[in-house]
Enzyme design. Structure first.
Site, PDB file in Angstrom:
ATOM      1  N   ARG A   6       0.831  -1.207   0.000  1.00  0.00           N
ATOM      2  CA  ARG A   6       0.000   0.000   0.000  1.00  0.00           C
ATOM      3  C   ARG A   6       0.866   1.258   0.000  1.00  0.00           C
ATOM      4  O   ARG A   6       1.871   1.328   0.704  1.00  0.00           O
ATOM      5  CB  ARG A   6      -0.929   0.001   1.213  1.00  0.00           C
ATOM      6  CG  ARG A   6      -1.902  -1.142   1.171  1.00  0.00           C
ATOM      7  CD  ARG A   6      -3.039  -1.034   2.161  1.00  0.00           C
ATOM      8  NE  ARG A   6      -3.810  -2.275   2.135  1.00  0.00           N
ATOM      9  CZ  ARG A   6      -4.625  -2.632   1.152  1.00  0.00           C
ATOM     10  NH1 ARG A   6      -4.830  -1.822   0.131  1.00  0.00           N
ATOM     11  NH2 ARG A   6      -5.257  -3.800   1.192  1.00  0.00           N
ATOM     12  N   ILE A  51       2.025   4.846   0.996  1.00  0.00           N
ATOM     13  CA  ILE A  51       2.027   5.477   2.325  1.00  0.00           C
ATOM     14  C   ILE A  51       1.130   6.719   2.352  1.00  0.00           C
ATOM     15  O   ILE A  51       0.645   7.116   3.420  1.00  0.00           O
ATOM     16  CB  ILE A  51       3.478   5.826   2.742  1.00  0.00           C
ATOM     17  CG1 ILE A  51       3.602   5.932   4.244  1.00  0.00           C
ATOM     18  CG2 ILE A  51       3.991   7.069   2.039  1.00  0.00           C
ATOM     19  CD1 ILE A  51       5.044   5.973   4.752  1.00  0.00           C
ATOM     20  N   HIS A  94       7.708   1.353 -10.525  1.00  0.00           N
ATOM     21  CA  HIS A  94       6.500   0.962  -9.786  1.00  0.00           C
ATOM     22  C   HIS A  94       5.271   1.340 -10.599  1.00  0.00           C
ATOM     23  O   HIS A  94       5.240   2.357 -11.278  1.00  0.00           O
ATOM     24  CB  HIS A  94       6.444   1.606  -8.403  1.00  0.00           C
ATOM     25  CG  HIS A  94       6.667   3.093  -8.388  1.00  0.00           C
ATOM     26  ND1 HIS A  94       7.914   3.659  -8.525  1.00  0.00           N
ATOM     27  CD2 HIS A  94       5.807   4.136  -8.255  1.00  0.00           C
ATOM     28  CE1 HIS A  94       7.813   4.978  -8.478  1.00  0.00           C
ATOM     29  NE2 HIS A  94       6.542   5.298  -8.319  1.00  0.00           N
TER      30      HIS A  94
END
Ligand code: 5GP
Length: 126
Positions: free
Chosen positions: A34, A36, A110
């Site tokens: 997840r 932040i 990512h």
């Protein structure tokens, strides 16, 4: 390709276990956790475990096994969030940023998976 990987980036530290993360799914080559600072009710980051800086770096230099594993993990994350239209969900957005114009903050490839609310236009025009 002349990408140089900075092994002090925050996701490299997460992969080494030096800082904690809220893991959603982990496989041989991929970690999903997840964000932040979530920008939507569901905001998951999917990263390869290998040292790749950006999408094009990953696509050019990762092994077939890494590329397949990464994308299968993305599919599983979409399913887990309940957002996949293919599973009756209301949809999601996948975003990846690269370099200066892409406003990439963390130099480890990512994919952001965002879901859980209408996400608005793809880009702000200015
Ligand atoms: P970028 O701008 O590089 O595409 O996105 C980087 C993302 O990483 C941001 O959404 C930011 O909130 C997230 N992020 C930065 N530091 C950390 C951290 O230490 N842990 C987690 N889980 N996410 C982080």
């Amino acid at each position: 390709m002349t990408y140089t990987y900075d092994d002090q980036n925050i996701f490299a530290k997460i992969l080494r276990g030096e800082i904690p993360n809220d893991t959603v799914l982990e496989t041989e080559h991929t970690l999903a956790f997840r964000d932040i600072a979530p920008k939507a009710p569901e905001h998951v980051l999917v990263i390869p475990k290998g040292a790749y800086v950006a999408l094009d770096h990953f696509c050019a230099e990762a092994s077939d096994a890494e590329i397949v594993d990464f994308h299968r993990t993305v599919a599983e994350v979409c399913k887990m969030t309940g957002a996949s239209p293919g599973e009756g969900g209301e949809g999601y957005r996948g975003i990846t940023n690269a370099g200066e114009n892409g406003v990439q903050e963390v130099p480890h490839y990512h994919l952001h998976i965002l879901a859980g609310r209408p996400l608005g236009p793809m880009l702000l025009m200015r």
